[in-house]
Design an enzyme around this catalytic site. Structure first.
Site, PDB file in Angstrom:
ATOM      1  N   TYR A  18       8.855 -17.330 -25.212  1.00  0.00           N
ATOM      2  CA  TYR A  18      10.182 -16.748 -25.471  1.00  0.00           C
ATOM      3  C   TYR A  18      11.038 -16.954 -24.238  1.00  0.00           C
ATOM      4  CZ  TYR A  18      13.910 -13.412 -26.498  1.00  0.00           C
ATOM      5  OH  TYR A  18      15.144 -12.836 -26.725  1.00  0.00           O
TER       6      TYR A  18
ATOM      7  N   LYS B  38      15.004  -9.741 -14.820  1.00  0.00           N
ATOM      8  CA  LYS B  38      14.262  -8.477 -14.811  1.00  0.00           C
ATOM      9  C   LYS B  38      14.105  -7.853 -13.408  1.00  0.00           C
ATOM     10  CE  LYS B  38      12.115  -9.490 -19.252  1.00  0.00           C
ATOM     11  NZ  LYS B  38      12.330  -8.658 -20.382  1.00  0.00           N
TER      12      LYS B  38
ATOM     13  N   ASP C 287       9.500 -20.393 -16.564  1.00  0.00           N
ATOM     14  CA  ASP C 287      10.306 -19.228 -16.904  1.00  0.00           C
ATOM     15  C   ASP C 287       9.564 -17.999 -16.384  1.00  0.00           C
ATOM     16  OD1 ASP C 287      11.741 -17.183 -17.916  1.00  0.00           O
ATOM     17  OD2 ASP C 287      11.732 -17.871 -20.004  1.00  0.00           O
TER      18      ASP C 287
HETATM   19  N1  PLP Z   1      12.466 -15.422 -20.667  1.00  0.00           N
HETATM   20  C1  PLP Z   1      11.436 -14.567 -20.736  1.00  0.00           C
HETATM   21  C2  PLP Z   1      10.080 -15.039 -20.298  1.00  0.00           C
HETATM   22  C3  PLP Z   1      11.620 -13.268 -21.179  1.00  0.00           C
HETATM   23  O1  PLP Z   1      10.585 -12.424 -21.224  1.00  0.00           O
HETATM   24  C4  PLP Z   1      12.912 -12.855 -21.571  1.00  0.00           C
HETATM   25  C5  PLP Z   1      13.142 -11.493 -22.066  1.00  0.00           C
HETATM   26  O2  PLP Z   1      12.269 -10.740 -22.345  1.00  0.00           O
HETATM   27  C6  PLP Z   1      13.960 -13.776 -21.490  1.00  0.00           C
HETATM   28  C7  PLP Z   1      13.712 -15.056 -21.021  1.00  0.00           C
HETATM   29  C8  PLP Z   1      15.353 -13.373 -21.858  1.00  0.00           C
HETATM   30  O3  PLP Z   1      15.837 -12.490 -20.913  1.00  0.00           O
HETATM   31  P1  PLP Z   1      17.047 -11.499 -21.248  1.00  0.00           P
HETATM   32  O4  PLP Z   1      16.552 -10.555 -22.295  1.00  0.00           O
HETATM   33  O5  PLP Z   1      17.380 -10.870 -19.935  1.00  0.00           O
HETATM   34  O6  PLP Z   1      18.167 -12.359 -21.746  1.00  0.00           O
END
Ligand code: PLP
Length: 446
Positions: free
Chosen positions: A142, A264, A235
């Site tokens: 994700y 985060k 990521d």
């Molecule tokens: N990438 C990862 C690995 C994530 O866990 C998340 C959100 O949980 C995102 C991207 C997207 O981040 P945001 O919710 O701050 O847009």
């Protein structure tokens, strides 16, 4: 447990917020509880019910709900100086320097406002830098609400959108492969290596039951991208400054990507995102390069102050020792409970992340299994039963997890993430007593 007030609020919310929520994962069944306030490792809902919180804002709250005095004062002082300016501020330099000092692959940072924006910008940057269009992502990974990655498909095939509103043509630029399958990613590069701009992968599938990498998998991603002139993007929105402490998951696993996305924890509970990497690539962003990237709120002083002070606090105190030790205690306690109650289930997670996956089969004899959560150890008797990719997690008892187990835990005052897939998090505010209480609740609910 009373929840009249939450029910009433949800009823009102349904009239003005789609599904009654501002982000879909929060729409727990039959209706979510509304949080009134955080308190250390706990949240208190609108009806006064108190829960041990392992959601922790879905990851950002490394220090828990009560910020240490130094962090809170710095945020208050920034607020007193005005929330934002639309001009550079020192805190941007300081947080970028902090990140670059601790994360070996990062020399320069572009700040944005969310994880989604970070991965969107990283994908554009990879495409701009390589002059290629295709990206490879992991099934079950994700990367936020962005069109290039909300894509599904069979291994190595051209993707199709998993959401209405995403043009087929966008999804066709994305190739999906199963996590932990070195042959699959090699085959994709054999076939179309010169079209691929980047592999975008979470080092741990944090949004798919915290499935960890098998030995050598992240190294394979590094090798194939190097061999074909593509970029490797980790990521680390979820794992960054949580797994592997200040060096992030890439430090823990010893594999350096070209680009890293963060969010985060680096915002200390405020909205933030970042793309980091070597100057040669990051300077392709405007204004130094031609990959357009901009934002009114980018480098927001309040978020960056909260993030910087959180990280400074973590660097000076025993934050990572504390959360990681509690993680070990919790995961090994869960492993013991499962041996007795549900030997087919699997404990996953690293450092302060954890999950119990309701896998359907386990080894006949668990003697000698990984003690504090799956380490994808080929010598572990569970190895063939532990989830390796999203298909394995999909095959687990996901409905049971969500419909029976989650409410049973809530009933006992433990707030877990909403489904089988999302990871759970410990914070500096959690105590051994919280963990003991939680293990008792698991015993009851399993
Ligand atoms: N990438 C990862 C690995 C994530 O866990 C998340 C959100 O949980 C995102 C991207 C997207 O981040 P945001 O919710 O701050 O847009």
């Amino acid at each position: 447990m009373h929840d009249d007030r939450s029910r009433e609020l949800y009823d009102r919310a349904l009239s003005v917020l789609p599904g009654g929520v501002s982000s879909p994962v929060r729409a727990t069944r039959p209706y979510p509880f509304f949080v009134e306030r955080g308190d250390g490792a706990h949240v208190v809902d609108a009806d006064g019910n108190k829960y041990v919180d392992y959601v922790m804002g879905y990851g950002p709250l490394l220090l828990g709900h009560d910020l240490p005095q130094a962090v809170e004062s710095a945020i208050q002082s920034q607020l007193a100086d005005g929330p934002m300016y639309g001009a550079p501020a020192e805190v941007e330099v300081e947080l970028a320097e902090f990140i670059a000092r601790h994360v070996r692959s990062v020399e320069m940072v572009r700040f944005v406002n969310s994880g989604t924006e970070a991965t969107t910008s990283a994908v554009r940057l990879a495409r701009g830098y390589t002059g290629r269009d295709k990206i490879v992502v992991m099934q079950g990974g994700y990367h936020g609400a962005q069109p290039s990655t909300l894509v599904e498909g069979k291994s190595g095939g051209i993707g199709s959108p998993i959401s209405d509103g995403i043009p087929e043509a966008f999804a066709e630029e994305t190739i999906t492969v199963p996590f932990n399958d070195a042959e699959a990613v090699r085959a994709v590069f054999e076939e179309r290596g010169d079209e691929i701009a980047a592999v975008l992968a979470e080092p741990i599938l944090g949004n798919c039951a915290s499935v960890g990498p098998v030995e050598g998998y992240l190294e394979t991603l590094r090798e194939v991208t190097d061999d074909h002139g593509a970029l490797l993007v980790f990521d680390e929105v979820m794992t960054g400054f949580r797994v592997g402490g200040l060096q992030c998951a890439q430090g823990k696993f010893g594999v350096e990507p070209d680009l890293t996305t963060l969010a985060k924890v680096i915002g200390g509970g405020f909205p933030v995102g970042a793309v980091g990497g070597p100057a040669e690539i990051i300077e392709q962003f405007t204004p130094t390069g031609d990959v357009f990237q901009a934002g009114t709120y980018s480098g927001h002083p309040l978020s960056l102050t909260a993030g910087l002070e959180t990280l400074r606090f973590a660097a000076k105190n025993d934050v990572y020792d504390h959360v990681n030790e509690l993680g070990e205690t919790l995961r090994s306690g869960l492993t013991d409970i499962l041996e007795d109650r549900a030997p087919e289930y699997t404990v996953t997670g690293h450092d302060s992340m954890f999950k119990v996956v309701f896998t359907r089969e386990g080894p006949r004899d668990p003697e000698g299994q990984c003690e504090a959560g799956c380490r994808q150890d080929p010598d572990c008797p569970r190895y063939d039963h532990c989830p390796k990719n999203s298909a394995d997690v999909d095959a687990a008892e996901t409905e049971r997890w969500e419909r029976l187990f989650w409410p049973a835990m809530r009933e006992q005052g433990v707030f877990l993430t909403a489904n089988q897939y999302e990871s759970q998090f410990l914070s500096y505010a959690h105590t051994e007593e919280d963990v003991e209480e939680t293990l008792e609740a698991y015993k009851e609910a399993l």
